[in-house]
Design a protein around this motif. Structure first.
Motif, mmCIF file in Angstrom:
data_model
loop_
_atom_site.group_PDB
_atom_site.id
_atom_site.type_symbol
_atom_site.label_atom_id
_atom_site.label_comp_id
_atom_site.label_asym_id
_atom_site.label_seq_id
_atom_site.Cartn_x
_atom_site.Cartn_y
_atom_site.Cartn_z
ATOM 1 N N THR A 196 -23.655 68.194 7.832
ATOM 2 C CA THR A 196 -22.745 69.092 8.378
ATOM 3 C C THR A 196 -22.592 69.612 9.840
ATOM 4 O O THR A 196 -21.755 69.391 10.681
ATOM 5 C CB THR A 196 -22.128 70.305 7.595
ATOM 6 N N LEU B 136 -21.929 76.401 -0.592
ATOM 7 C CA LEU B 136 -21.080 77.463 0.092
ATOM 8 C C LEU B 136 -22.137 78.161 1.278
ATOM 9 O O LEU B 136 -21.700 78.369 2.286
ATOM 10 C CB LEU B 136 -20.872 78.370 -0.867
ATOM 11 N N ALA C 251 -20.446 76.410 4.089
ATOM 12 C CA ALA C 251 -19.470 77.286 4.471
ATOM 13 C C ALA C 251 -20.071 78.721 5.128
ATOM 14 O O ALA C 251 -19.508 79.161 6.270
ATOM 15 C CB ALA C 251 -18.631 77.800 3.247
ATOM 16 N N THR D 243 -13.142 79.210 9.886
ATOM 17 C CA THR D 243 -13.950 77.869 9.686
ATOM 18 C C THR D 243 -14.598 77.975 8.458
ATOM 19 O O THR D 243 -14.550 77.164 7.571
ATOM 20 C CB THR D 243 -14.647 77.554 10.611
ATOM 21 N N THR D 244 -15.362 79.172 8.282
ATOM 22 C CA THR D 244 -16.015 79.499 7.169
ATOM 23 C C THR D 244 -15.279 79.528 5.726
ATOM 24 O O THR D 244 -15.580 79.204 4.589
ATOM 25 C CB THR D 244 -16.970 80.779 7.475
ATOM 26 N N LEU E 62 -13.832 75.843 4.541
ATOM 27 C CA LEU E 62 -14.976 75.360 3.749
ATOM 28 C C LEU E 62 -15.340 75.888 2.662
ATOM 29 O O LEU E 62 -15.469 75.505 1.483
ATOM 30 C CB LEU E 62 -16.160 75.337 4.827
ATOM 31 N N ALA E 63 -15.380 77.329 2.605
ATOM 32 C CA ALA E 63 -15.694 77.896 1.259
ATOM 33 C C ALA E 63 -14.518 77.924 0.357
ATOM 34 O O ALA E 63 -14.893 77.614 -0.955
ATOM 35 C CB ALA E 63 -15.697 79.495 1.741
ATOM 36 N N ALA F 179 -7.611 72.550 0.926
ATOM 37 C CA ALA F 179 -8.985 72.802 0.470
ATOM 38 C C ALA F 179 -8.846 73.001 -0.937
ATOM 39 O O ALA F 179 -9.611 72.510 -1.601
ATOM 40 C CB ALA F 179 -9.571 73.876 1.256
#
Length: 399
Positions: free
Chosen positions: A34, A166, A170, A266-267, A270-271, A324
């Protein structure tokens, strides 16, 4: 309770210990898939064209090392087993190569040296990762011979592996913001390496599977790549794995430059993918034995293809969060079923060849997947280059 077998009422300690390898694999691989290109290109300002060339060469190396290491694993015969020695001796080099990749001694003032350092470290990391994780994964079909057992332990592996996603994907931006890239690399390396050694306590190998005479390399390659079941599976798996890798690699850029998100947003984006995947894994684990491996894979792939197209339409952070969560519905099924499919292919192959060759099949599958990763890196590099992307420009100044 007989600790030699998986019981319907729950998991044994050996299953939990063995499955810890899933956490290590995710913790060490996902930050690199990533953020490695993002780190070297956007943070360290390495030339994007040269990094793309490195990834192309890296893909060619993968064309050799995955099936080769899988074959060597299958033919290995020691008093400690086929797979154990590789995990034991190469877990430490794997952890060290991960840590050093995030601590280059060069900066943008020496671009050639920086790119060469990246090339050496990414090649070393990938080689050690292939040796260790391929052998760890190849134990799965042998240790758990029925679909019901495989579905339960595969779910356990994902329950342990998704938290590493995670953390490794994330949470990495937040960890880096507090500690820096180098300290992140050291911490992840220590945790990932330690848990790989702990996973060895749950490993059980059956000597009868490596007591027979091994196939020659040419015969092993022939039986693998002419296996119709494997070719059908790996074609579908390639599409799934390629789009998943592309999603993870593109999301940091997409979130920053398209949705205009900050690091915390952003975190969270992704999370949400992995939190909901974690919650949905037990649901897929229940349905997999009822649907069968093939139908489970088909359903998860169709859902993935439909939902992935949603990125063409989202414009806001909230829309991204909703998408997501939806993606997690298909991703949970894919996470469970992929290794189960290879396990069934290895079972079928044993009937034809009289040998257990999980290493070769997992290696050949990894070859196809890694070629997809390299292709994705090459395409990303070309897109960034041709689009006029400049890491030195502010967000508003990007094309």
């Amino acid at each position: 309770m007989d600790t030699g077998h998986l019981k319907m009422e729950g998991f044994e300690m050996k299953d939990f210990l063995y499955s810890l390898g899933s956490f290590s694999a995710g913790l060490l691989s996902n930050p690199i898939s990533t953020f490695a290109i993002f780190y070297y290109v956007d943070v360290l300002k390495a030339p994007v064209e040269k990094i793309s060339l490195v990834m192309l060469l890296y893909g060619l190396w993968n064309a050799v090392n995955d099936p080769l290491f899988g074959y060597l694993s299958d033919i290995t015969k020691t008093r400690w087993g086929r797979r154990r020695p590789y995990i034991f001796f190469f877990s430490l080099p794997l952890a060290l190569s991960f840590a050093f990749l995030w601590a280059p001694p060069f900066d943008a003032s020496k671009p050639t040296a920086l790119v060469l350092y990246y090339a050496v470290m990414i090649f070393l990391f990938d080689s050690f990762f292939t040796i260790v994780i391929l052998n760890w994964t190849a134990l799965f079909p042998e240790m758990y011979p029925t679909l019901q057992q495989r579905a339960k332990v595969s779910a356990l592996r994902q329950i342990l592996g998704i938290p590493s996603l995670l953390i490794g994907v994330a949470a990495t931006p937040m960890i880096v913001a507090r500690l820096g890239w180098q300290k992140m690399g050291v911490i992840f390396a220590i945790v990932g390496g330690s848990l790989l050694y702990l996973s060895l306590l749950g490993v059980r190998e059956n000597p009868k599977f490596y007591s027979k005479e091994s196939l020659k390399l040419s015969e092993a390659i022939k039986h693998t790549f002419l296996n119709k079941s494997f070719i059908t599976y790996v074609s579908a798996s390639f599409l799934l794995q390629y789009t998943y890798t592309a999603l993870l690699a593109a999301l940091p850029f997409y979130a920053k430059y398209v949705l205009k998100l900050n690091e915390t947003q952003t975190t969270l984006l992704l999370a949400m993918i992995f939190v909901f995947t974690f919650l949905l894994v037990p649901v897929w684990q229940r349905f997999t034995p009822k649907l069968g491996a093939k139908k489970t894979m088909m359903v998860s792939m169709i859902l993935w293809a439909i939902l992935l197209s949603g990125f063409a339409f989202i414009k806001t952070f909230v829309q991204g969060l909703i998408l997501a969560c939806c993606l997690a519905l298909s991703l949970a099924g894919a996470f469970i079923i992929l290794d189960i499919m290879i396990a069934e292919i290895a079972d079928e192959d044993e009937v034809k060849t009289g040998r257990r060759r999980e290493g070769m099949y997992f290696g050949a599958n990894a070859l196809i997947i890694r070629l997809g990763i390299s292709l994705n890196s090459l395409i990303m590099g070309l897109v960034l280059s041709k689009s006029g992307y400049d890491p030195n420009l502010p967000v508003e100044g990007q094309p």
